[in-house]
Design a protein around this motif. Structure first.
Motif, PDB file in Angstrom:
ATOM      1  N   PHE A   5      50.662  40.172  29.243  1.00 41.20           N
ATOM      2  CA  PHE A   5      49.259  40.559  29.183  1.00 41.20           C
ATOM      3  C   PHE A   5      48.855  40.893  27.759  1.00 41.20           C
ATOM      4  CE2 PHE A   5      50.885  42.170  33.285  1.00 41.20           C
ATOM      5  CZ  PHE A   5      50.121  41.418  34.141  1.00 41.20           C
ATOM      6  N   GLU A   6      47.560  40.796  27.525  1.00 40.71           N
ATOM      7  CA  GLU A   6      46.962  41.336  26.312  1.00 40.71           C
ATOM      8  C   GLU A   6      45.797  42.206  26.757  1.00 40.71           C
ATOM      9  OE1 GLU A   6      44.626  39.831  22.297  1.00 40.71           O
ATOM     10  OE2 GLU A   6      46.090  38.493  23.256  1.00 40.71           O
ATOM     11  N   GLN A   7      45.967  43.526  26.669  1.00 48.33           N
ATOM     12  CA  GLN A   7      44.937  44.455  27.127  1.00 48.33           C
ATOM     13  C   GLN A   7      44.000  44.775  25.972  1.00 48.33           C
ATOM     14  OE1 GLN A   7      46.175  47.635  29.662  1.00 48.33           O
ATOM     15  NE2 GLN A   7      44.522  49.000  29.020  1.00 48.33           N
ATOM     16  N   LEU A   8      42.712  44.552  26.190  1.00 50.91           N
ATOM     17  CA  LEU A   8      41.706  44.788  25.162  1.00 50.91           C
ATOM     18  C   LEU A   8      40.741  45.903  25.537  1.00 50.91           C
ATOM     19  CD1 LEU A   8      40.975  41.021  24.476  1.00 50.91           C
ATOM     20  CD2 LEU A   8      42.377  42.553  23.089  1.00 50.91           C
ATOM     21  N   ASP A   9      40.794  46.336  26.783  1.00 48.78           N
ATOM     22  CA  ASP A   9      39.939  47.405  27.284  1.00 48.78           C
ATOM     23  C   ASP A   9      40.749  48.169  28.325  1.00 48.78           C
ATOM     24  OD1 ASP A   9      37.888  48.532  29.354  1.00 48.78           O
ATOM     25  OD2 ASP A   9      36.613  48.004  27.641  1.00 48.78           O
ATOM     26  N   LYS A  10      40.601  49.476  28.342  1.00 48.22           N
ATOM     27  CA  LYS A  10      41.413  50.279  29.257  1.00 48.22           C
ATOM     28  C   LYS A  10      41.180  49.912  30.715  1.00 48.22           C
ATOM     29  CE  LYS A  10      38.171  54.183  29.466  1.00 48.22           C
ATOM     30  NZ  LYS A  10      38.005  55.646  29.218  1.00 48.22           N
ATOM     31  N   ARG A  11      40.017  49.355  31.029  1.00 45.22           N
ATOM     32  CA  ARG A  11      39.717  48.959  32.405  1.00 45.22           C
ATOM     33  C   ARG A  11      40.619  47.822  32.883  1.00 45.22           C
ATOM     34  NH1 ARG A  11      33.376  48.012  31.733  1.00 45.22           N
ATOM     35  NH2 ARG A  11      34.129  47.456  29.635  1.00 45.22           N
ATOM     36  N   PHE A  12      41.211  47.081  31.946  1.00 47.15           N
ATOM     37  CA  PHE A  12      42.101  45.984  32.337  1.00 47.15           C
ATOM     38  C   PHE A  12      43.353  46.506  33.018  1.00 47.15           C
ATOM     39  CE2 PHE A  12      44.982  42.293  31.259  1.00 47.15           C
ATOM     40  CZ  PHE A  12      44.332  41.392  32.082  1.00 47.15           C
ATOM     41  N   GLY A  13      43.701  47.760  32.782  1.00 44.91           N
ATOM     42  CA  GLY A  13      44.859  48.350  33.439  1.00 44.91           C
ATOM     43  C   GLY A  13      44.702  48.413  34.946  1.00 44.91           C
ATOM     44  N   GLU A  14      43.457  48.489  35.422  1.00 39.51           N
ATOM     45  CA  GLU A  14      43.201  48.501  36.860  1.00 39.51           C
ATOM     46  C   GLU A  14      43.329  47.108  37.458  1.00 39.51           C
ATOM     47  OE1 GLU A  14      39.255  49.924  37.138  1.00 39.51           O
ATOM     48  OE2 GLU A  14      39.634  51.801  36.061  1.00 39.51           O
ATOM     49  N   VAL A  15      43.263  46.088  36.608  1.00 38.66           N
ATOM     50  CA  VAL A  15      43.254  44.701  37.063  1.00 38.66           C
ATOM     51  C   VAL A  15      44.643  44.079  36.980  1.00 38.66           C
ATOM     52  CG1 VAL A  15      42.247  42.426  36.695  1.00 38.66           C
ATOM     53  CG2 VAL A  15      40.877  44.476  36.266  1.00 38.66           C
ATOM     54  N   ALA A  16      45.327  44.316  35.860  1.00 35.07           N
ATOM     55  CA  ALA A  16      46.594  43.628  35.565  1.00 35.07           C
ATOM     56  C   ALA A  16      47.768  44.301  36.271  1.00 35.07           C
ATOM     57  CB  ALA A  16      46.819  43.592  34.064  1.00 35.07           C
ATOM     58  N   ARG A  17      47.715  44.273  37.568  1.00 35.57           N
ATOM     59  CA  ARG A  17      48.813  44.819  38.379  1.00 35.57           C
ATOM     60  C   ARG A  17      49.185  43.802  39.451  1.00 35.57           C
ATOM     61  NH1 ARG A  17      46.694  50.261  40.696  1.00 35.57           N
ATOM     62  NH2 ARG A  17      44.754  49.088  40.746  1.00 35.57           N
ATOM     63  N   GLY A  18      50.449  43.758  39.760  1.00 33.72           N
ATOM     64  CA  GLY A  18      50.932  42.816  40.766  1.00 33.72           C
ATOM     65  C   GLY A  18      52.373  42.469  40.498  1.00 33.72           C
ATOM     66  N   ASP A  19      52.757  41.254  40.832  1.00 33.10           N
ATOM     67  CA  ASP A  19      54.123  40.812  40.593  1.00 33.10           C
ATOM     68  C   ASP A  19      54.458  40.873  39.108  1.00 33.10           C
ATOM     69  OD1 ASP A  19      54.651  40.344  43.235  1.00 33.10           O
ATOM     70  OD2 ASP A  19      54.527  38.159  43.110  1.00 33.10           O
ATOM     71  N   GLU A  20      55.725  41.132  38.827  1.00 33.96           N
ATOM     72  CA  GLU A  20      56.179  41.175  37.435  1.00 33.96           C
ATOM     73  C   GLU A  20      56.338  39.782  36.850  1.00 33.96           C
ATOM     74  OE1 GLU A  20      59.899  43.102  34.839  1.00 33.96           O
ATOM     75  OE2 GLU A  20      59.769  43.390  37.028  1.00 33.96           O
ATOM     76  N   TYR A  21      56.453  38.783  37.740  1.00 32.55           N
ATOM     77  CA  TYR A  21      56.736  37.436  37.272  1.00 32.55           C
ATOM     78  C   TYR A  21      55.691  36.435  37.765  1.00 32.55           C
ATOM     79  CZ  TYR A  21      61.297  39.117  35.793  1.00 32.55           C
ATOM     80  OH  TYR A  21      62.307  39.810  35.168  1.00 32.55           O
ATOM     81  N   LEU A  22      55.413  35.441  36.924  1.00 27.59           N
ATOM     82  CA  LEU A  22      54.651  34.275  37.337  1.00 27.59           C
ATOM     83  C   LEU A  22      55.588  33.311  38.046  1.00 27.59           C
ATOM     84  CD1 LEU A  22      52.612  33.403  34.114  1.00 27.59           C
ATOM     85  CD2 LEU A  22      51.699  34.417  36.208  1.00 27.59           C
ATOM     86  N   GLU A  23      55.105  32.686  39.085  1.00 30.75           N
ATOM     87  CA  GLU A  23      55.886  31.689  39.806  1.00 30.75           C
ATOM     88  C   GLU A  23      55.359  30.299  39.471  1.00 30.75           C
ATOM     89  OE1 GLU A  23      57.082  30.556  44.436  1.00 30.75           O
ATOM     90  OE2 GLU A  23      55.662  32.180  44.016  1.00 30.75           O
ATOM     91  N   CYS A  24      56.240  29.415  39.035  1.00 30.64           N
ATOM     92  CA  CYS A  24      55.852  28.034  38.780  1.00 30.64           C
ATOM     93  C   CYS A  24      56.037  27.249  40.073  1.00 30.64           C
ATOM     94  CB  CYS A  24      56.684  27.425  37.661  1.00 30.64           C
ATOM     95  SG  CYS A  24      56.206  25.736  37.244  1.00 30.64           S
ATOM     96  N   LEU A  25      54.932  26.742  40.614  1.00 27.02           N
ATOM     97  CA  LEU A  25      54.969  26.022  41.883  1.00 27.02           C
ATOM     98  C   LEU A  25      55.244  24.540  41.698  1.00 27.02           C
ATOM     99  CD1 LEU A  25      51.830  27.625  43.588  1.00 27.02           C
ATOM    100  CD2 LEU A  25      54.199  28.412  43.678  1.00 27.02           C
ATOM    101  N   TYR A  26      54.899  24.018  40.524  1.00 26.27           N
ATOM    102  CA  TYR A  26      55.027  22.571  40.287  1.00 26.27           C
ATOM    103  C   TYR A  26      54.943  22.327  38.789  1.00 26.27           C
ATOM    104  CZ  TYR A  26      53.885  17.576  40.436  1.00 26.27           C
ATOM    105  OH  TYR A  26      53.883  16.214  40.246  1.00 26.27           O
TER     106      TYR A  26
END
Length: 299
Positions: A5-26
């Protein structure tokens, strides 16, 4: 792959939550675009434009198979209120609907007798109208379509009314691309790719647009596809990843990807899975933010 992530506003902390990893599907595409999630089929459809095919990722098995080939060098897709597939076919220079029996209905191909450039991306409003952009990417060479002369003077944003009438709703773009409605559909966001920004219009009840001021500039290359989440934040595909904007225009942060991102959509049973097409690959990230409700979503 770990999410960066690149956080540019503190509000992004409420958004950038979830799995620790990206999954490549294809990872076997040439230039992937136009992801759309179908709740009924429990799959993701996406375009491999130069290879002239639409691929299908099955959510249950994880398999990727060919959904349609040839596919008119399809680019953007969406679903209408009945869950039918709406496609922008760059090669055929038309917008189509795939019926439940698999047959294809042409919704738009000409304006006043002149052939469209190469429809690119598309959204459906809850009233049943279909809105799409028409830059010339599919006719500039044979790579993403078929080389041809541009018949229409300009690259416009169009609306197909519920009764099938095609009209130009914005004619002052260089090359319009991704588009998305605000949650209440009172505003329309449209990317102008060479201009490196997103514009915002007010939508009138009769389908006319007004305004069109610049909503957000692109800090990394150019914007492509855009989508909204359930609280109205705008997620935009860019060269370094996916940029997340607050409705007030503030760039909150970025989800960084190793490849140029072309488009994205929210999907999954809870609509909290972000699917991203990035050059040759499709990625998935399960997060705590839900995508915006869609016309076909009757929950």
């Amino acid at each position: 792959m770990k999410v960066q992530f690149e956080q540019l506003d503190k509000r992004f902390g409420e958004v950038a939550r979830g799995d620790e990893y990206l999954e490549c599907l294809y990872d076997g595409g040439r230039w992937l675009e136009g992801p759309v999630y179908s709740p009924a089929w429990r799959c993701l459809l996406f375009s491999d434009i130069p290879n002239d095919r639409v691929l299908r990722w099955d959510e249950v098995s994880g398999d990727v198979t060919v959904f349609r080939q040839p596919a008119g060098n399809s680019n953007g897709h969406t679903l209408d209120g009945q869950g039918r597939l709406i496609s922008c076919e760059q090669g055929h220079r038309r917008v189509t609907r795939t019926e439940f029996d698999g047959s294809i209905t042409v919704l738009a191909s000409h304006l006043d007798g002149q052939q469209l450039n190469s429809p690119n991306d598309v959204v459906v409003k809850r009233d049943g109208s279909i809105w799409f952009t028409d830059p010339p990417y599919g006719i500039t060479s044979n790579y993403e379509g078929r080389a041809a002369e541009q018949e229409i003077d300009g690259c416009h944003v169009y609306r197909i009314s519920p009764d099938g009438e095609l009209t130009v709703v914005a004619d002052d773009f260089v090359r319009p691309n991704g588009l998305a409605f605000s949650l209440d559909e009172s505003q329309l966001y449209v990317v102008d790719t060479p201009e490196r920004h997103i514009r915002r219009f007010d939508v009138k009840d009769d389908g006319r647009l007004s305004g069109g001021e610049v909503f957000a500039p692109c800090e990394a290359g150019m914007f492509d596809g855009i989508r909204l989440d359930a609280v109205g934040r705008i997620w935009a595909a860019a060269h370094d990843g996916v940029h997340c904007f607050d409705p007030d225009g503030t760039l909150l942060g970025k989800v960084l990807f190793p490849d140029v991102v072309s488009n994205l959509c929210f999907g999954g049973p809870k609509r909290n899975r972000l699917f991203v097409t990035a050059t040759t690959s499709v990625y998935s990230w399960l997060l705590t933010t839900d995508g915006a409700p869609q016309p076909y979503d009757h929950r």
